[in-house]
Every structure is written in C-alpha cells, then in structure tokens.
Design a protein around this motif. Structure first.
Motif, PDB file in Angstrom:
ATOM      1  N   THR A  66       1.003  -1.369   0.129  1.00  0.00           N
ATOM      2  CA  THR A  66       0.084  -0.013   0.004  1.00  0.00           C
ATOM      3  C   THR A  66       0.689   1.203   0.132  1.00  0.00           C
ATOM      4  N   THR A  67       1.990   1.003  -0.236  1.00  0.00           N
ATOM      5  CA  THR A  67       3.200   2.284  -0.325  1.00  0.00           C
ATOM      6  C   THR A  67       3.844   2.112  -1.381  1.00  0.00           C
ATOM      7  N   GLY A  68       4.632   3.136  -1.888  1.00  0.00           N
ATOM      8  CA  GLY A  68       5.742   3.072  -2.945  1.00  0.00           C
ATOM      9  C   GLY A  68       6.856   2.394  -2.487  1.00  0.00           C
ATOM     10  N   VAL A  77      -0.311   4.330  -1.613  1.00  0.00           N
ATOM     11  CA  VAL A  77      -1.008   4.050  -2.880  1.00  0.00           C
ATOM     12  C   VAL A  77      -2.486   3.642  -2.523  1.00  0.00           C
ATOM     13  N   GLN A  81      -5.616   1.096  -6.764  1.00  0.00           N
ATOM     14  CA  GLN A  81      -4.320   1.083  -7.602  1.00  0.00           C
ATOM     15  C   GLN A  81      -3.218  -0.236  -6.942  1.00  0.00           C
ATOM     16  N   VAL A  82      -3.722  -0.626  -5.902  1.00  0.00           N
ATOM     17  CA  VAL A  82      -2.762  -1.705  -5.188  1.00  0.00           C
ATOM     18  C   VAL A  82      -2.477  -2.816  -6.367  1.00  0.00           C
ATOM     19  N   LEU A  85       0.328  -2.047  -8.809  1.00  0.00           N
ATOM     20  CA  LEU A  85       1.564  -1.767  -8.350  1.00  0.00           C
ATOM     21  C   LEU A  85       2.676  -2.810  -8.750  1.00  0.00           C
TER      22      LEU A  85
END
Length: 521
Positions: A66-68, A77, A81-82, A85
């Motif tokens: 859930t992050t960059g 994120v 959009q997960v 990724l």
C-alpha cells in the motif's frame, strides 16, 4: 540443456532444508522440482495470503503493498491501485544490461528464489509457487541480464526478469532458442499470472541471484581442489620431485584438516612407497612443496562456505516478512546479501590462488633451467625438428594472461558499497557483483588447470619415454586418467593448434568429468 530429466527424483521445496547439491542438480542436471504435500506447509502459505487480504480490507499500511517502493515508502498507494503496483515494480526495473546469465545459472536463480518463497514468510500464493515449478520443469527459463544489482534491497533488477516472465513479458530460453515469454507460455497452455499485492516484491526483493550463483560456484571450487591436487602430483612426477614433501608425519604437525587431506591425495597419487625420490635440491620449489598449503586453504574454507550459502538458501530474505499464522508484518533488511558477498569475495581469492599456483608449476615445466632434463617447452619433437617446434610456449603465455586477469578480479566487491536510491539504500552488499567475479575467476582458473593438465600429462609421458618413470609404479587411478588423456590428446611433437583440445578439457573440468577421490565432498 534442452529438457528436464524425466528419470531423476524431484527436489522437493517446502519440506525441509535444501542443499547446494539440490540447487546444482536442478541447475546443471535438469532435476525436476515439486512442492511439498505436507498440509502444514500448504496452511502456512495460505495463512500469509489470507493475512494480507485481511490487512487490505482493514486499510492496513504495508510497505510495497500500500506504499511506494524504496525511498517512496512514504507515498501512500490508494487501494484501487494496489493491484497495479506489482506490474510497475517489475517494469521500471526492466533496465538490466551486460551479458545474460546462461540457462544453468538462470535455473539456479529460479531454484534459489523458490527456496526462499517456500519458507512461507513472503505472503505469496500457491499459484505463484506452482508457476515457478512449471518454469523449471518445462525448462522455460527467463533471460536475465547480469548487471544492475547492488545486492541489497534484493537483486531487484535481475529478478524483475523472473517476475516479468511469470506475467508473460520479456524473453525466455526455450528449446535452444530465445523467444518472447508470451509465445512460449501460450504454447505450454500457461496463462500469464496477474501478480497479487506483494508478489512482485516477494520475487524481486531477495538474494536469489547471488545465492544461486554461489551454489554453482561452490561446486566448481570444491572440484578444483581435487583436480589441483591431482595436477600437482603429476607435476611433481614430471619434475622428478621429492615425494617426502607430502609425508603424513610432516603434515600431522600442522593439522589443518583440508591441508592434510590434500597432502594425502597427492601422496597417494605419487605412490609414495614406490616413488620416494629425493632430488639433488633436497627441497623442491614452493609451487610443488607448498601446494597442499595453497590448495588446503581453499579446502579448509569450504565447510564455512557451504554452511553460509545453505543458511542463505534456506532463509526468507525479502521484505517485509509476512508471518501469516502469527499475523505480523515485520519490516527489516533480510534482502541484504552481506553473507554471500563475504563468501564470494573469500572464495574468489582462494580460487585465484590455484590459478597462480599452477601457472608457476607450468613455468617450471617449460624452462630447461628448472625442469630436470625435460625438453624446452615440453616439446616432444625429434632433434632434427627441434628448431622449428615450440611445444607449450604459447599455452604458458596464455596461462599467465588468464592468471593475471583472475588475480586482478580478486579485489573484494563487498567494500565498494555505494549509496543509492535517494540514500535509502545507503549501505549495500555488492554480493551479486562478488558472485559474478567469482564465476569469472573460476572460468579463468579452469582454463589454467586445463592447460596445466595437458602439460603435466605430456611431461609424465616424456619421462616414461626416457625410462625415468615406470608406468607400473603409477597409482592405478592416476594411470587410468593418463591413459584416458593420451587417447584424447595426441603427444605434442609437431606444433599444432591446441584451442579445441583446451576447450574440451575446460568443458570436462566444468562437468566434473573425472572422479578423482573417494572422499570428494
């Protein structure tokens, strides 16, 4: 290698610790692979996936899910959009350059990654594990560039080529050709996978490249200690050396186990009891007399190398670690390849010393000032044609070139850490570069040993032709190997091109063609 073996017993992933030999069997012998059928193993894999799904429904924050990535870990994120990724991770890392790993090396990399993911702490699905097995069993092998990893935060760029193939992107080796992954998957009725959250990161964020290469390097280095011992014995016989230099009592007072083992091998090969020659020099030059000490240093390091490589092989080495059964997300740095870097830097130095040893032995054999009456450059030409023929002169020059290159590469890669990626990866291992250096040094050293083997067998044959060495006195294994070599390599009397014979010997060394000692590790 074009097909996977149909007769070998499969290497089972997920049922217990794997060994270097397991990876070597998968990589070089085409051994099939399978997943453990233990229900507890399947439960552990399922628990990781279920826990991740639970966190996503609860809006949990998970690095790389859930992050960059990397320094972008502070970028959230959105949940919608997960699922995209993972594709972005593998695509922006599609920038590898340099030569490509060959099929055997790439199979070792796949096996090492599968070994890590089947520890059950990476949050990947059963379907992904099955797909990695399918790639190995159908010999659909990702084409992976060698350059682009700093060996921390994992072998990201090279392993992105594994993740991409699973998704139907980039190229593969298949049936002797380089082809688009999408085409080959379709021919095998395999649909490209849509990677789940965390799965691209799990594939890429680990030490699989350096570890797979380290497994192959270990097997080659192990064999070279044995071949180096056999070549030393033959060199000593050709030089009319003093077999008392390998006396059992002598080595009992400096009790390094590997060194003692090497001395024992050389002593046996020289058939000490029937060949106790004492040269006029009393003491042979260091490249003969101290050979057990040079070879033994590598031999004694092998147990530490094996333990460290196998620990890494059987580790969960991505980030974050997903403890599905304990419902924990543990952020750390297990992708850091420091242990493999240290092993590869040490191994490459010890192996390069073998090249240097045999380059010096060969120099003794070539030079009439030191070779105890052998002809110049070991040429077997007649007296009438001796002015024309140059024997192994150029081969010895080649040995010096290969040795120099090997020695140049021994600079430790692990001390060349570079801060990168916005100083997030500010201390890195360079383990993959160390492993690649080690494989190159092994190649160069195998070339030196091939040339040395060709020259020492010529030297021994010249001694027997002059009745200075009785073939009957040779130990049976040595006699058998010399017979095989004489059938393969014509005595060098008239100058001829030797490249093809040398390449054949290098290939035989890499295939561990000669079974040398019963207690080979």
């Amino acid at each position: 290698m074009s097909v996977v073996s149909k007769t070998q017993t499969a290497v089972i992933f997920g049922q217990g610790p794997l060994t270097i030999k397991d990876v070597d069997a998968v990589a070089t012998q085409g051994c099939p692979v399978a997943l453990s059928e233990d229900p507890a193993f399947a439960q552990r894999i399922a628990a990781g996936v279920a826990f991740l799904d639970k966190l996503l429904t609860e809006d949990g924050v998970i690095y790389g899910v859930t992050t960059g990535y990397g320094d972008s870990c502070t970028v959230a994120v959105p949940l919608h959009q997960v699922n995209e990724l993972p594709l972005h991770l593998l695509r922006f890392h599609g920038c590898g350059l340099g030569d490509y790993f060959n099929e055997q090396e790439s199979r070792a990399i796949l096996a090492a990654r599968l070994a890590s993911l089947t520890q059950g702490y990476s949050g990947v699905s059963w379907g992904l594990l099955e797909r990695l097995c399918e790639l190995l069993n159908r010999n659909i092998i990702p084409r992976i560039p060698q350059e682009g990893s700093v060996g921390a935060s994992g072998d990201l760029t090279p392993l992105s080529y594994v993740a991409a193939v699973i998704c139907g992107e980039r190229d593969v080796f298949y049936e002797g050709q380089i082809r688009p992954a999408a085409e080959v998957l379709a021919e095998n009725d395999l649909q490209p996978l849509q990677l789940r959250p965390k799965e691209a990161l799990a594939i890429m964020n680990g030490t699989a490249v350096m570890t797979g290469l380290a497994c192959l390097a270990y097997q080659r280095a192990d064999y070279l200690t044995c071949l180096s011992s056999r070549i030393t014995a033959l060199a000593s016989l050709a030089l009319l050396g003093n077999s008392n230099h390998f006396n059992e009592k002598l080595f009992s007072v400096k009790p390094h186990a590997g060194q003692q083992q090497v001395a024992g091998w050389i002593r046996k090969d020289m058939n000490h009891q029937s060949y106790p020659r004492n040269s006029e020099r009393l003491q042979d030059r260091y490249s003969i007399r101290c050979a057990p000490h040079v070879i033994g240093a590598l031999r004694d390091a092998l147990p530490w190398f094996r333990e460290t490589i196998e620990n890494e092989l059987n580790s969960a080495n991505d980030n974050p670690i997903i403890d599905g059964e304990g419902e924990q997300v543990l952020h750390g740095g297990h992708f850091y390849g420091g242990h493999i870097a240290m092993v590869m830097d040490a191994m490459k130095t010890a192996v390069a010393n073998l090249a240097d040893l045999h380059d010096r032995q060969m120099a003794l054999l070539m030079d009439t000032k030191y070779n105890q009456g052998l002809p110049p450059n070991l040429s077997a030409s007649s007296i009438e044609r001796s002015t024309l023929n140059h024997g192994f002169k150029a081969v010895q020059i080649g040995c010096s070139a290969w040795t120099a290159e090997a020695l140049k590469l021994t600079m430790p890669a692990s001390v060349f850490s570079r801060s990168t990626e916005c100083h997030n990866q500010d201390k890195v291992s360079m383990g993959t570069i160390a492993a690649r250096d080690c494989l190159r040094i092994l190649q160069l050293t195998e070339q030196v040993l091939a040339a040395s083997l060709m020259s020492v067998q010529q030297g021994v044959r010249l001694r027997m032709a002059k009745a200075e060495l009785d073939e009957v006195s040779l130990q049976s294994d040595v006699r058998q190997m010399l017979t095989q070599l004489s059938e393969q390599i014509e005595l060098l009397a008239e100058d001829r091109m030797l490249e093809h014979e040398l390449r054949q010997l290098v290939s035989q060394i890499q295939q561990r063609h000669w079974h040398l000692y019963e207690d080979l590790a």
